[in-house]
Design an enzyme around this catalytic site. Structure first.
Site, PDB file in Angstrom:
ATOM      1  N   SER A  94       0.810  -1.229   0.000  1.00 21.24           N
ATOM      2  CA  SER A  94       0.000   0.000   0.000  1.00 21.24           C
ATOM      3  C   SER A  94       0.834   1.265   0.000  1.00 21.24           C
ATOM      4  O   SER A  94       1.637   1.485   0.914  1.00 21.24           O
ATOM      5  CB  SER A  94      -0.868   0.076   1.258  1.00 21.24           C
ATOM      6  OG  SER A  94      -1.775  -0.958   1.295  1.00 21.24           O
ATOM      7  N   HIS A 154      -6.257  -8.736  -1.660  1.00 26.29           N
ATOM      8  CA  HIS A 154      -6.340  -9.196  -0.274  1.00 26.29           C
ATOM      9  C   HIS A 154      -7.599 -10.041  -0.055  1.00 26.29           C
ATOM     10  O   HIS A 154      -8.591  -9.888  -0.769  1.00 26.29           O
ATOM     11  CB  HIS A 154      -6.403  -7.994   0.684  1.00 26.29           C
ATOM     12  CG  HIS A 154      -5.277  -7.014   0.503  1.00 26.29           C
ATOM     13  ND1 HIS A 154      -5.262  -6.075  -0.503  1.00 26.29           N
ATOM     14  CD2 HIS A 154      -4.134  -6.834   1.206  1.00 26.29           C
ATOM     15  CE1 HIS A 154      -4.155  -5.359  -0.414  1.00 26.29           C
ATOM     16  NE2 HIS A 154      -3.442  -5.794   0.608  1.00 26.29           N
ATOM     17  N   MET A 173      -2.172  -6.972   7.001  1.00 24.85           N
ATOM     18  CA  MET A 173      -3.240  -7.789   6.401  1.00 24.85           C
ATOM     19  C   MET A 173      -2.795  -8.489   5.110  1.00 24.85           C
ATOM     20  O   MET A 173      -3.638  -8.840   4.274  1.00 24.85           O
ATOM     21  CB  MET A 173      -4.452  -6.893   6.100  1.00 24.85           C
ATOM     22  CG  MET A 173      -4.988  -6.141   7.306  1.00 24.85           C
ATOM     23  SD  MET A 173      -6.307  -5.005   6.854  1.00 24.85           S
ATOM     24  CE  MET A 173      -6.516  -4.100   8.424  1.00 24.85           C
ATOM     25  N   SER A 174      -1.499  -8.688   4.955  1.00 26.81           N
ATOM     26  CA  SER A 174      -1.048  -9.310   3.692  1.00 26.81           C
ATOM     27  C   SER A 174       0.182 -10.174   3.948  1.00 26.81           C
ATOM     28  O   SER A 174       0.421 -10.619   5.063  1.00 26.81           O
ATOM     29  CB  SER A 174      -0.711  -8.204   2.681  1.00 26.81           C
ATOM     30  OG  SER A 174       0.429  -7.477   3.098  1.00 26.81           O
ATOM     31  N   ASN A 213       1.944   3.374  10.707  1.00 27.02           N
ATOM     32  CA  ASN A 213       1.168   3.933  11.823  1.00 27.02           C
ATOM     33  C   ASN A 213       1.492   3.127  13.074  1.00 27.02           C
ATOM     34  O   ASN A 213       1.980   2.003  12.969  1.00 27.02           O
ATOM     35  CB  ASN A 213      -0.339   3.806  11.520  1.00 27.02           C
ATOM     36  CG  ASN A 213      -0.750   2.363  11.251  1.00 27.02           C
ATOM     37  OD1 ASN A 213      -0.500   1.827  10.163  1.00 27.02           O
ATOM     38  ND2 ASN A 213      -1.325   1.728  12.248  1.00 27.02           N
ATOM     39  N   HIS A 232      -7.022   4.276   6.731  1.00 24.03           N
ATOM     40  CA  HIS A 232      -6.273   3.872   5.536  1.00 24.03           C
ATOM     41  C   HIS A 232      -5.541   5.077   4.954  1.00 24.03           C
ATOM     42  O   HIS A 232      -4.456   4.934   4.390  1.00 24.03           O
ATOM     43  CB  HIS A 232      -7.205   3.254   4.490  1.00 24.03           C
ATOM     44  CG  HIS A 232      -6.493   2.825   3.233  1.00 24.03           C
ATOM     45  ND1 HIS A 232      -5.549   1.812   3.223  1.00 24.03           N
ATOM     46  CD2 HIS A 232      -6.542   3.285   1.968  1.00 24.03           C
ATOM     47  CE1 HIS A 232      -5.060   1.674   1.997  1.00 24.03           C
ATOM     48  NE2 HIS A 232      -5.646   2.557   1.210  1.00 24.03           N
ATOM     49  N   ALA A 238       2.687  -2.398   4.137  1.00 20.17           N
ATOM     50  CA  ALA A 238       2.448  -1.384   5.153  1.00 20.17           C
ATOM     51  C   ALA A 238       2.007  -2.125   6.414  1.00 20.17           C
ATOM     52  O   ALA A 238       1.242  -3.080   6.320  1.00 20.17           O
ATOM     53  CB  ALA A 238       1.331  -0.454   4.694  1.00 20.17           C
ATOM     54  N   HIS A 290      -3.351   0.596  -4.635  1.00 22.95           N
ATOM     55  CA  HIS A 290      -2.809  -0.611  -5.261  1.00 22.95           C
ATOM     56  C   HIS A 290      -3.145  -0.528  -6.739  1.00 22.95           C
ATOM     57  O   HIS A 290      -4.257  -0.838  -7.149  1.00 22.95           O
ATOM     58  CB  HIS A 290      -3.453  -1.863  -4.665  1.00 22.95           C
ATOM     59  CG  HIS A 290      -3.064  -2.117  -3.253  1.00 22.95           C
ATOM     60  ND1 HIS A 290      -2.088  -3.012  -2.905  1.00 22.95           N
ATOM     61  CD2 HIS A 290      -3.503  -1.586  -2.103  1.00 22.95           C
ATOM     62  CE1 HIS A 290      -1.946  -3.025  -1.594  1.00 22.95           C
ATOM     63  NE2 HIS A 290      -2.800  -2.172  -1.078  1.00 22.95           N
ATOM     64  N   TYR A 305      -9.569  -9.628   2.371  1.00 22.93           N
ATOM     65  CA  TYR A 305     -10.666  -8.758   2.827  1.00 22.93           C
ATOM     66  C   TYR A 305     -11.433  -8.114   1.672  1.00 22.93           C
ATOM     67  O   TYR A 305     -12.510  -7.563   1.867  1.00 22.93           O
ATOM     68  CB  TYR A 305     -10.166  -7.686   3.816  1.00 22.93           C
ATOM     69  CG  TYR A 305      -9.153  -6.682   3.267  1.00 22.93           C
ATOM     70  CD1 TYR A 305      -9.528  -5.717   2.337  1.00 22.93           C
ATOM     71  CD2 TYR A 305      -7.836  -6.693   3.700  1.00 22.93           C
ATOM     72  CE1 TYR A 305      -8.612  -4.800   1.845  1.00 22.93           C
ATOM     73  CE2 TYR A 305      -6.907  -5.783   3.219  1.00 22.93           C
ATOM     74  CZ  TYR A 305      -7.302  -4.839   2.288  1.00 22.93           C
ATOM     75  OH  TYR A 305      -6.400  -3.940   1.803  1.00 22.93           O
ATOM     76  N   GLU A 306     -10.888  -8.182   0.465  1.00 20.17           N
ATOM     77  CA  GLU A 306     -11.619  -7.653  -0.687  1.00 20.17           C
ATOM     78  C   GLU A 306     -12.650  -8.668  -1.189  1.00 20.17           C
ATOM     79  O   GLU A 306     -13.379  -8.390  -2.144  1.00 20.17           O
ATOM     80  CB  GLU A 306     -10.640  -7.333  -1.831  1.00 20.17           C
ATOM     81  CG  GLU A 306      -9.669  -6.220  -1.508  1.00 20.17           C
ATOM     82  CD  GLU A 306      -8.623  -6.049  -2.607  1.00 20.17           C
ATOM     83  OE1 GLU A 306      -8.970  -5.516  -3.658  1.00 20.17           O
ATOM     84  OE2 GLU A 306      -7.471  -6.470  -2.397  1.00 20.17           O
TER      85      GLU A 306
HETATM   86  N1  HPA Z   1      -3.178  -2.967  11.272  1.00 18.16           N
HETATM   87  C1  HPA Z   1      -3.351  -3.848  10.261  1.00 18.16           C
HETATM   88  N2  HPA Z   1      -2.903  -3.650   9.039  1.00 18.16           N
HETATM   89  C2  HPA Z   1      -2.214  -2.512   8.816  1.00 18.16           C
HETATM   90  C3  HPA Z   1      -1.996  -1.562   9.808  1.00 18.16           C
HETATM   91  C4  HPA Z   1      -2.501  -1.806  11.112  1.00 18.16           C
HETATM   92  O1  HPA Z   1      -2.335  -1.012  12.052  1.00 18.16           O
HETATM   93  N3  HPA Z   1      -1.278  -0.556   9.237  1.00 18.16           N
HETATM   94  C5  HPA Z   1      -1.081  -0.898   7.942  1.00 18.16           C
HETATM   95  N4  HPA Z   1      -1.650  -2.083   7.680  1.00 18.16           N
END
Ligand code: HPA
Length: 288
Positions: A31, A84, A219-220, A243, A255, A114, A62, A86-87
């Protein structure tokens, strides 16, 4: 057609596009981290839509194209954008692009993502090498009938029960640490814990994950690592701490923040990948 046939069809299509280029290294950009794709020399750009059976990303940040060419002098295939779970994609879809890289003959991959930082002391925008992972996605991309043809004649590959004791190649991590030290920005190592998303974690989940030994959450990557290992491909993982994980900062997670941080450091990542590509390709090419 079987899943293996679908992968073979995509690989055959790409081989025709790539001509004489034979990439031994694959790179997946996470990302907001797409800049390295534009650092590729003499690029052959193939939009995902045009590749047979390839899944298309639905997430902003993406962009969904494959870029082949040379990076740091090494022949590479770069995936700018991934799909992903989740999509709404299946486990087989999520890992389809990695299977295609295997079919193209890639020997090593650099997976970038990320991630939320769990460990104390992580700075936003920092890169962390993934030393190991914890799969909390609740699924495994190797579930279902095993397909031994994914070994592509490599030893100890295509097995029903895939060894994960060195999921992230020790020697590739050593190369990455040495290269980053030469640059004066030594990389730390961390443990990446994968969740399915798309909701971010609760603070209680982050406290639990920290207790389990995780220093990064995302998440990947984990499904890609698993199928790469199934095909005997060496993996290097690099997280960008976009983050602080839930409960560790005063502001809510978004996001937009993830994407913004990625954008701020994507050039730096591109430079790092440029240097790594040469060393890693040299290492894996020496064996083939
Ligand atoms: N949690 C899950 N997935 C992420 C995060 C997070 O804080 N930051 C970037 N992808």
């Amino acid at each position: 057609m079987s899943y293996f046939d679908d992968v073979s069809e995509a690989a055959q299509f790409l081989r025709a596009q790539l001509g004489s280029l034979r990439p031994s290294l694959g790179i997946v950009l996470g990302s907001g981290l797409g800049a390295a794709a534009s650092a590729v020399h003499d690029p052959v750009i193939v939009p995902y839509e045009s590749i047979p059976n390839f899944p298309k990303s639905t997430v902003e940040g993406h962009s969904g194209r494959l870029v082949a060419g040379t990076l740091g002098g090494a022949p590479v295939v770069v995936l700018q954008g991934r799909v992903h779970f989740y999509e709404g994609y299946s486990a087989k879809d999520v890992t389809f692009p990695m299977r295609v890289m295997g079919a193209l003959g890639v020997r090593a991959v650099i997976l970038t993502n990320a991630a939320g930082g769990i460990a104390e002391g992580y700075k936003i925008g920092q890169f962390v090498l993934i030393a190991d992972h914890i799969n909390m996605m609740g699924w495994n991309p190797l579930a279902g009938l095993n397909e031994p043809r994914f070994a592509f004649n490599r030893p100890n590959s295509g097995l029903r029960f895939c060894d994960m004791s060195e999921a992230y190649s020790k020697r590739l991590r050593q190369v990455a640490i040495q290269v980053s030290e030469l640059e004066g920005q030594p990389l730390e190592e961390g443990i990446y814990l994968a969740v399915s998303g798309p909701s971010f974690e609760t603070p209680a989940e982050i406290r639990a994950f920290r207790t389990m030994g995780a220093t990064l959450v995302g998440m990947s990557t984990v499904p890609e690592t698993i199928v790469a290992r199934h095909m005997g491909i060496e993996v290097l993982g690099i997280s960008c701490v976009t983050n602080l994980a839930a409960g560790l900062s005063a502001t809510p997670l978004s996001h937009a923040e993830v994407f913004e941080t990625g954008k701020q450091v994507e050039r730096k990542l591109a430079e790092l990948l440029d240097r790594l590509a040469m060393w890693i390709a040299a290492l894996v090419d020496a064996e083939s």
